[in-house]
Design a protein around this motif. Structure first.
Motif, short mmCIF file in Angstrom:
data_model
loop_
_atom_site.label_atom_id
_atom_site.label_comp_id
_atom_site.label_asym_id
_atom_site.label_seq_id
_atom_site.Cartn_x
_atom_site.Cartn_y
_atom_site.Cartn_z
N GLN A 181 44.24 12.57 -0.51
CA GLN A 181 45.59 12.80 0.03
C GLN A 181 45.57 13.41 1.39
O GLN A 181 44.76 14.02 1.89
CB GLN A 181 46.40 13.66 -0.92
N ASN A 218 39.31 16.35 -15.01
CA ASN A 218 39.29 17.35 -13.94
C ASN A 218 38.62 16.78 -12.69
O ASN A 218 39.13 16.93 -11.58
CB ASN A 218 38.57 18.62 -14.43
N GLN A 219 37.49 16.11 -12.86
CA GLN A 219 36.80 15.49 -11.72
C GLN A 219 37.66 14.40 -11.09
O GLN A 219 37.70 14.27 -9.86
CB GLN A 219 35.45 14.92 -12.14
N LEU A 263 40.99 12.65 -6.56
CA LEU A 263 42.26 12.12 -6.05
C LEU A 263 42.88 13.05 -5.02
O LEU A 263 43.47 12.57 -4.04
CB LEU A 263 43.23 11.88 -7.21
N GLN A 264 42.71 14.35 -5.19
CA GLN A 264 43.25 15.29 -4.21
C GLN A 264 42.54 15.17 -2.87
O GLN A 264 43.14 15.39 -1.83
CB GLN A 264 43.17 16.72 -4.74
N THR A 265 41.27 14.78 -2.88
CA THR A 265 40.55 14.61 -1.61
C THR A 265 41.04 13.40 -0.84
O THR A 265 40.82 13.30 0.36
CB THR A 265 39.02 14.47 -1.83
N ASN A 286 40.96 14.22 -11.06
CA ASN A 286 42.05 14.89 -10.33
C ASN A 286 41.56 15.50 -9.02
O ASN A 286 42.23 15.38 -8.00
CB ASN A 286 42.73 15.94 -11.21
N GLN A 287 40.39 16.14 -9.06
CA GLN A 287 39.83 16.71 -7.84
C GLN A 287 39.54 15.62 -6.82
O GLN A 287 39.82 15.78 -5.62
CB GLN A 287 38.55 17.49 -8.15
#
Length: 135
Positions: free
Chosen positions: A135, A125-126, A131-133, A128-129
């Motif tokens: 983009q 979860n961390q 990686l979203q930052t 993925n979070q």
């Protein structure tokens, strides 16, 4: 880039000389953009650590690391891409098991020594979070 590829000519079989390994490390550190992954903790990686913009440490649960190693091993054996031995697999499991008490401490201290931004991610979860930052 994998730190294994800086050490080995062939996967865990034939090593580069220290001189060649150091030359490869310096050449990589001079590149404008790069991502390096690996758990090695000797001083030869310091040129890479000192040039890093960000040091990301994945500190996942041991059981997850071992399950992932076993899955990768099985997938590579099925596709015949892997010529490693059971001894090689056991060595990887050993290093995964001792990472938190060994290489992790070196990497964390090195990030502080070189005054580098460091992110420690402890779950999918961390990751993925984070990686979203990007983009």
């Amino acid at each position: 880039y994998s730190t294994d590829n800086l050490i080995y000519k062939r996967k865990w079989d034939e090593k580069y000389s220290d001189k060649e390994k150091n030359r490869r490390v310096l050449k990589l550190a001079k590149k404008k953009r790069w991502i390096v992954e690996g758990v090695h903790r000797k001083s030869w990686i310091n040129p890479i650590l000192s040039k890093a913009d960000l040091i990301i440490i994945l500190l996942l649960a041991r059981y997850k690391l071992i399950i992932r190693l076993l899955k990768r091993e099985l997938q590579e054996r099925i596709s015949r891409k892997n010529k490693s031995t059971i001894k090689d697999l056991l060595t990887l499991i050993k290093y995964s098991w001792i990472y938190k008490s060994d290489s992790f401490i070196y990497h964390k201290n090195s990030a502080r020594e070189f005054n580098k931004e460091m992110v420690i991610l402890k779950s999918n979860n961390q990751i993925n979070q984070f990686l979203q930052t990007l983009q």
